[in-house]
Design a protein around this motif. Structure first.
Motif, PDB file in Angstrom:
ATOM      1  N   ALA A  71       3.800  -5.966   1.088  1.00 38.66           N
ATOM      2  CA  ALA A  71       5.059  -5.226   1.174  1.00 38.66           C
ATOM      3  C   ALA A  71       6.128  -5.889   0.317  1.00 38.66           C
ATOM      4  N   TRP A  72       7.181  -5.123   0.076  1.00 33.83           N
ATOM      5  CA  TRP A  72       8.327  -5.635  -0.665  1.00 33.83           C
ATOM      6  C   TRP A  72       9.520  -5.565   0.266  1.00 33.83           C
ATOM      7  N   CYS A  73      10.271  -6.667   0.359  1.00 31.68           N
ATOM      8  CA  CYS A  73      11.490  -6.656   1.175  1.00 31.68           C
ATOM      9  C   CYS A  73      12.695  -6.539   0.252  1.00 31.68           C
ATOM     10  N   TRP A  74      13.506  -5.521   0.503  1.00 35.78           N
ATOM     11  CA  TRP A  74      14.691  -5.288  -0.336  1.00 35.78           C
ATOM     12  C   TRP A  74      15.770  -6.329  -0.055  1.00 35.78           C
ATOM     13  N   THR A  75      15.785  -6.877   1.141  1.00 32.92           N
ATOM     14  CA  THR A  75      16.787  -7.890   1.483  1.00 32.92           C
ATOM     15  C   THR A  75      16.445  -9.232   0.832  1.00 32.92           C
ATOM     16  N   GLN A  78      11.720  -9.975  -2.526  1.00 28.45           N
ATOM     17  CA  GLN A  78      10.434 -10.565  -2.867  1.00 28.45           C
ATOM     18  C   GLN A  78       9.285  -9.923  -2.097  1.00 28.45           C
ATOM     19  N   ALA A  79       8.099 -10.162  -2.607  1.00 25.80           N
ATOM     20  CA  ALA A  79       6.909  -9.629  -1.951  1.00 25.80           C
ATOM     21  C   ALA A  79       6.609 -10.450  -0.708  1.00 25.80           C
ATOM     22  N   VAL A  80       6.277  -9.763   0.368  1.00 24.99           N
ATOM     23  CA  VAL A  80       5.969 -10.452   1.621  1.00 24.99           C
ATOM     24  C   VAL A  80       4.673  -9.893   2.205  1.00 24.99           C
ATOM     25  N   ALA A  81       4.086 -10.646   3.100  1.00 25.96           N
ATOM     26  CA  ALA A  81       2.883 -10.203   3.800  1.00 25.96           C
ATOM     27  C   ALA A  81       3.309  -9.638   5.146  1.00 25.96           C
ATOM     28  N   ALA A  82       3.239  -8.335   5.289  1.00 24.59           N
ATOM     29  CA  ALA A  82       3.787  -7.681   6.477  1.00 24.59           C
ATOM     30  C   ALA A  82       2.745  -7.496   7.567  1.00 24.59           C
ATOM     31  N   GLU A  83       3.137  -7.810   8.785  1.00 25.64           N
ATOM     32  CA  GLU A  83       2.279  -7.557   9.942  1.00 25.64           C
ATOM     33  C   GLU A  83       2.745  -6.289  10.663  1.00 25.64           C
ATOM     34  N   ARG A  84       3.969  -5.853  10.375  1.00 26.08           N
ATOM     35  CA  ARG A  84       4.504  -4.647  11.006  1.00 26.08           C
ATOM     36  C   ARG A  84       5.270  -3.832   9.968  1.00 26.08           C
ATOM     37  N   TYR A  85       5.504  -2.576  10.346  1.00 26.71           N
ATOM     38  CA  TYR A  85       6.175  -1.659   9.430  1.00 26.71           C
ATOM     39  C   TYR A  85       7.677  -1.908   9.339  1.00 26.71           C
ATOM     40  N   ASP A  86       8.252  -2.322  10.468  1.00 20.68           N
ATOM     41  CA  ASP A  86       9.697  -2.210  10.623  1.00 20.68           C
ATOM     42  C   ASP A  86      10.434  -3.540  10.566  1.00 20.68           C
ATOM     43  N   ILE A  98       6.324  -0.795   2.168  1.00 22.58           N
ATOM     44  CA  ILE A  98       4.911  -1.158   2.218  1.00 22.58           C
ATOM     45  C   ILE A  98       4.246  -0.718   0.921  1.00 22.58           C
ATOM     46  N   ALA A  99       3.765  -1.671   0.164  1.00 25.24           N
ATOM     47  CA  ALA A  99       3.203  -1.369  -1.143  1.00 25.24           C
ATOM     48  C   ALA A  99       1.727  -1.023  -1.039  1.00 25.24           C
ATOM     49  N   GLN A 100       1.068  -1.743  -0.181  1.00 24.78           N
ATOM     50  CA  GLN A 100      -0.370  -1.569  -0.116  1.00 24.78           C
ATOM     51  C   GLN A 100      -0.796  -1.696   1.325  1.00 24.78           C
ATOM     52  N   ASN A 101      -1.376  -0.649   1.844  1.00 27.80           N
ATOM     53  CA  ASN A 101      -1.783  -0.673   3.232  1.00 27.80           C
ATOM     54  C   ASN A 101      -3.252  -0.309   3.320  1.00 27.80           C
ATOM     55  N   GLU A 102      -4.077  -1.320   3.277  1.00 25.28           N
ATOM     56  CA  GLU A 102      -5.500  -1.067   3.290  1.00 25.28           C
ATOM     57  C   GLU A 102      -5.977  -0.823   4.701  1.00 25.28           C
ATOM     58  N   GLY A 103      -6.934   0.047   4.840  1.00 24.30           N
ATOM     59  CA  GLY A 103      -7.534   0.297   6.142  1.00 24.30           C
ATOM     60  C   GLY A 103      -8.601  -0.727   6.418  1.00 24.30           C
ATOM     61  N   VAL A 104      -9.825  -0.275   6.434  1.00 26.55           N
ATOM     62  CA  VAL A 104     -10.938  -1.167   6.698  1.00 26.55           C
ATOM     63  C   VAL A 104     -11.786  -1.264   5.433  1.00 26.55           C
ATOM     64  N   GLN A 105     -12.072  -2.476   5.028  1.00 29.91           N
ATOM     65  CA  GLN A 105     -12.882  -2.680   3.842  1.00 29.91           C
ATOM     66  C   GLN A 105     -14.021  -3.639   4.128  1.00 29.91           C
ATOM     67  N   VAL A 106     -15.147  -3.355   3.517  1.00 26.54           N
ATOM     68  CA  VAL A 106     -16.277  -4.271   3.646  1.00 26.54           C
ATOM     69  C   VAL A 106     -16.048  -5.438   2.695  1.00 26.54           C
ATOM     70  N   LYS A 107     -15.897  -6.618   3.265  1.00 26.41           N
ATOM     71  CA  LYS A 107     -15.611  -7.797   2.458  1.00 26.41           C
ATOM     72  C   LYS A 107     -16.912  -8.399   1.914  1.00 26.41           C
ATOM     73  N   SER A 108     -17.842  -8.633   2.801  1.00 24.56           N
ATOM     74  CA  SER A 108     -19.149  -9.101   2.337  1.00 24.56           C
ATOM     75  C   SER A 108     -20.216  -8.836   3.398  1.00 24.56           C
TER      76      SER A 108
END
Ligand SMILES: [Zn+2]
Length: 112
Positions: A71-75, A78-86, A98-108
């Motif tokens: 995510a990007w914080c306007w305040t 800078q780019a941040v790692a968001a755990e919540r939307y708000d 929120i720049a990128q909101n991935e669902g479920v991905q197979v990692k390995s």
């Protein structure tokens, strides 16, 4: 329960990968779950066990990796790692984009 359809998709990818590698069986799967994907871990595990039935991945071990959304914080400007939307995890302002909101991905996967 949208976890089940996410799991069905994941298992399809897992089987494709396993077949490509000539695997007899999938023994372990690592799934990366986005923090904002609205996925409940217990529902995900349950859905996964159903989705794996009669596939190469039946009875494999499921590992769940939680991943914060990008995510990007306007305040903070800078780019941040968001755990919540708000709420920004740094300044706690509700000014997140929120720049990128991935669902479920197979990692390995682990096969034998
Ligand atoms: Zn912030």
């Amino acid at each position: 329960m949208h976890e089940l359809s996410l799991c069905l998709n994941a298992v399809e990818i897992i089987e494709q990968q396993a077949r490509k590698n000539g695997a007899q069986r999938v023994t372990g799967v690592w799934l990366e779950v986005g923090a904002l994907a609205c996925v409940e871990e217990s529902a995900l595990r349950f859905g996964f066990s159903i989705a794996c039935r009669e596939t190469l991945a039946q009875d494999c071990e499921l590992h769940i990796i939680h991943k914060p959304a990008q995510a990007w914080c306007w305040t903070c400007s800078q780019a941040v790692a968001a755990e919540r939307y708000d709420e920004c995890p740094l300044c706690h302002c509700p000014t997140l984009h929120i720049a990128q909101n991935e669902g479920v991905q197979v990692k390995s996967i682990e096969v034998e």
